[in-house]
Design a protein around this motif. Structure first.
Motif, mmCIF file in Angstrom:
data_model
loop_
_atom_site.group_PDB
_atom_site.id
_atom_site.type_symbol
_atom_site.label_atom_id
_atom_site.label_comp_id
_atom_site.label_asym_id
_atom_site.label_seq_id
_atom_site.Cartn_x
_atom_site.Cartn_y
_atom_site.Cartn_z
ATOM 1 N N GLU A 89 0.824 -1.207 0.000
ATOM 2 C CA GLU A 89 0.000 0.000 0.000
ATOM 3 C C GLU A 89 0.859 1.259 0.000
ATOM 4 O O GLU A 89 0.515 2.260 -0.636
ATOM 5 N N GLN A 90 1.991 1.195 0.702
ATOM 6 C CA GLN A 90 2.883 2.351 0.703
ATOM 7 C C GLN A 90 3.452 2.600 -0.696
ATOM 8 O O GLN A 90 3.501 3.743 -1.157
ATOM 9 N N PHE A 91 3.872 1.540 -1.372
ATOM 10 C CA PHE A 91 4.367 1.710 -2.731
ATOM 11 C C PHE A 91 3.250 2.166 -3.665
ATOM 12 O O PHE A 91 3.476 2.945 -4.600
ATOM 13 N N TRP A 94 2.833 5.901 -3.623
ATOM 14 C CA TRP A 94 3.877 6.586 -4.389
ATOM 15 C C TRP A 94 3.605 6.475 -5.889
ATOM 16 O O TRP A 94 3.712 7.455 -6.617
ATOM 17 N N TRP A 95 3.250 5.275 -6.324
ATOM 18 C CA TRP A 95 3.025 5.076 -7.754
ATOM 19 C C TRP A 95 1.760 5.779 -8.244
ATOM 20 O O TRP A 95 1.668 6.164 -9.407
ATOM 21 N N ARG A 96 0.799 5.958 -7.367
ATOM 22 C CA ARG A 96 -0.375 6.724 -7.773
ATOM 23 C C ARG A 96 0.031 8.126 -8.207
ATOM 24 O O ARG A 96 -0.453 8.650 -9.224
ATOM 25 N N ASN A 97 0.958 8.724 -7.452
ATOM 26 C CA ASN A 97 1.389 10.068 -7.818
ATOM 27 C C ASN A 97 2.315 10.055 -9.024
ATOM 28 O O ASN A 97 2.255 10.946 -9.879
ATOM 29 N N ARG A 99 2.105 8.200 -11.513
ATOM 30 C CA ARG A 99 1.252 8.072 -12.697
ATOM 31 C C ARG A 99 0.601 9.393 -13.069
ATOM 32 O O ARG A 99 0.268 9.620 -14.240
ATOM 33 N N ARG A 100 0.396 10.256 -12.109
ATOM 34 C CA ARG A 100 -0.142 11.585 -12.435
ATOM 35 C C ARG A 100 0.829 12.357 -13.316
ATOM 36 O O ARG A 100 0.447 13.271 -14.035
ATOM 37 N N TRP A 101 2.106 12.010 -13.223
ATOM 38 C CA TRP A 101 3.133 12.658 -14.031
ATOM 39 C C TRP A 101 3.392 11.891 -15.333
ATOM 40 O O TRP A 101 4.290 12.256 -16.098
ATOM 41 N N GLY A 102 2.635 10.817 -15.548
ATOM 42 C CA GLY A 102 2.835 10.013 -16.752
ATOM 43 C C GLY A 102 3.862 8.920 -16.601
ATOM 44 O O GLY A 102 4.179 8.205 -17.566
ATOM 45 N N LEU A 103 4.393 8.756 -15.383
ATOM 46 C CA LEU A 103 5.416 7.745 -15.127
ATOM 47 C C LEU A 103 4.728 6.478 -14.631
ATOM 48 O O LEU A 103 3.980 6.498 -13.666
ATOM 49 N N ASP A 104 4.979 5.361 -15.302
ATOM 50 C CA ASP A 104 4.290 4.129 -14.956
ATOM 51 C C ASP A 104 5.285 3.001 -14.717
ATOM 52 O O ASP A 104 6.471 3.112 -15.053
ATOM 53 N N ASN A 227 2.444 10.890 4.222
ATOM 54 C CA ASN A 227 2.933 10.929 2.844
ATOM 55 C C ASN A 227 2.450 12.227 2.209
ATOM 56 O O ASN A 227 1.281 12.596 2.330
ATOM 57 N N ILE A 228 3.373 12.926 1.572
ATOM 58 C CA ILE A 228 3.068 14.199 0.937
ATOM 59 C C ILE A 228 3.590 14.132 -0.494
ATOM 60 O O ILE A 228 4.770 13.851 -0.722
ATOM 61 N N SER A 229 2.717 14.365 -1.461
ATOM 62 C CA SER A 229 3.058 14.206 -2.869
ATOM 63 C C SER A 229 3.010 15.543 -3.605
ATOM 64 O O SER A 229 2.099 16.350 -3.374
ATOM 65 N N GLN A 230 3.956 15.746 -4.496
ATOM 66 C CA GLN A 230 3.967 16.947 -5.328
ATOM 67 C C GLN A 230 3.184 16.676 -6.604
ATOM 68 O O GLN A 230 3.449 15.707 -7.320
ATOM 69 N N CYS A 231 2.225 17.521 -6.885
ATOM 70 C CA CYS A 231 1.404 17.343 -8.076
ATOM 71 C C CYS A 231 2.042 18.060 -9.270
ATOM 72 O O CYS A 231 2.965 18.870 -9.105
ATOM 73 N N PRO A 232 1.569 17.797 -10.501
ATOM 74 C CA PRO A 232 2.137 18.456 -11.676
ATOM 75 C C PRO A 232 2.018 19.981 -11.671
ATOM 76 O O PRO A 232 2.727 20.657 -12.421
ATOM 77 N N ALA A 233 1.140 20.534 -10.810
ATOM 78 C CA ALA A 233 1.054 21.989 -10.680
ATOM 79 C C ALA A 233 2.129 22.532 -9.743
ATOM 80 O O ALA A 233 2.243 23.746 -9.561
#
Length: 395
Positions: A89-91, A94-97, A99-104, A227-233
């Motif tokens: 779940e932790q990974f 991270w991968w959810r975010n 993917r927001r950047w197009g990285l899969d 967990n704190i994620s940086q979005c594309p904005a």
């Protein structure tokens, strides 16, 4: 709902919390929101270090335990257990975010972290190893002198991985070398991600200038309490569905202590765990439309370099302390003479055997040429805002 269920699980099956709720005459049902958590004391790492079994759930079979460890921002080692589901779940968060950047998943990654990839005494390439199942090229952080960095850049030019990931200190070191040499990679990486250290503005600029791609970062810890994620904005969002994050005011205006309660680790729940990190909050709503409170800055892992005799510069040395569970706090300082002073606040369980293990771990990473000196202290001086800098240099 998830917070309520997790608090109930902790109070019913974990000895420390069962005793705590009894002593406080609290019913787990009384805690329904993040605000309600304030009736519980803040948990610090040293309490868990003292007796990990007190924090281990009696309802999760040991066969389901997955060992984990961390040193965090204080240099104090912590060994704990989680579960395979919690680890996944932790990974996933991270991968959810990513993917927001197009990285899969499945993208090849050049990794520049703090692991010991090749022997410290190795003097000729390759200074990397390939993890084929994980699609990683893992580069040593302990061989990054100017001569060897040419080999690193040549390897990138030959393999052209779309994704670069690592400590900001390592990526910026490579970026500066690339700019100074005018080295042409022959391609532009699509993604550059950072973690484990603060990404400073100067590092951001030099990485973007060198590689033609702006880096982005995320914040988390092995304990999984925030967990704190940086979005594309470009904004930093708290992942509210991952854990219960609290911001506790400090004596410094606008600076908050980051405290978190995990949802993902039933084997060893941490409620109101002090991460040792501090944040500044950002008002308003992000243009990306994502939910979650916004953070303007995280002060957790800003460190200096240690320079090795081979001229390699190494920033984060946290791996040395990941299993040092009898160390309460630690700080590494490179003296003006080049000597390394290791300041340690011992727990009552610390022994000479622990000292020998630490020195061995250091030697395996920095070699035998540097003079190492361990100094035992009652406390380590903090910054004006109360932070402990793990790696510092005297000038």
């Amino acid at each position: 709902f998830r917070l309520q269920a997790f608090v109930h699980h902790a109070a019913e099956t974990v000895p420390y919390y069962r005793n705590l709720f009894c002593d406080l005459k609290l019913n787990p049902k009384d805690i329904r929101t993040i605000d309600d958590l304030s009736c519980l004391p803040v948990l610090v790492k040293s309490q868990v270090q003292e007796d990990p079994k007190l924090f281990t759930s009696e309802s999760v079979p040991s066969a389901m335990h997955k060992k984990a460890h961390t040193s965090g921002t204080t240099g104090a080692g912590l060994q704990f257990v989680t579960t395979q589901t919690g680890h996944r779940e932790q990974f996933a968060i991270w991968w959810r975010n990513y993917r927001r950047w197009g990285l899969d998943l499945g993208k090849w990654c050049a990794y520049f972290g703090g692991r010991s990839i090749v022997p410290i005494g190795q003097s000729s390439p390759p200074f990397w190893r390939v993890n084929y199942p994980g699609r990683q090229m893992m580069f040593s952080a302990y061989h990054t002198n100017p001569t060897n960095l040419d080999y690193y850049l040549e390897k990138l030019r030959d393999t052209k991985p779309d994704w670069l990931h690592g400590y900001p200190s390592q990526l910026s070191l490579l970026a500066i070398h690339k700019l100074e040499k005018g080295f042409d990679l022959g391609y532009v990486p699509k993604w550059i991600t950072t973690g484990a250290e603060n990404l400073m503005a100067t590092q951001y600029r030099v990485i973007e200038d060198a590689f033609g791609t702006a880096p982005f970062e995320h914040y988390g810890q092995a304990e999984g309490v925030a967990n704190i994620s940086q979005c594309p904005a470009g904004r930093f969002h708290v992942d509210e569905d991952f854990s219960a994050v609290e911001f506790m005011p400090t004596e410094h205006n606008g600076i908050y202590k980051l405290v978190g309660s995990n949802f993902t680790n039933p084997a060893m729940p941490f409620l109101r765990y002090d991460t040792g990190d501090q944040v500044q909050l950002s008002p308003g709503v992000c243009e990306c439309g994502r939910p979650g409170r916004l953070i303007s800055s995280i002060d957790g892992r800003e460190e200096a370099y240690i320079e090795l005799p081979n001229k390699a510069r190494v920033g984060r040395l946290d791996h040395i302390f990941k299993d040092a569970t009898t160390v309460s706090e630690a700080q590494i300082c490179q003296m003006a003479s080049g000597e390394i002073r290791i300041s340690i606040v011992k727990s009552k369980h610390y022994t000479l055997e622990d000292e020998a293990v630490l020195l061995k771990e250091f030697r395996s990473r920095v070699g035998d040429e540097l003079h190492l000196r361990i100094e035992y202290v009652d406390h380590i001086q903090k910054t004006e805002t109360g932070k402990l800098r793990f790696v510092i240099r005297e000038t």
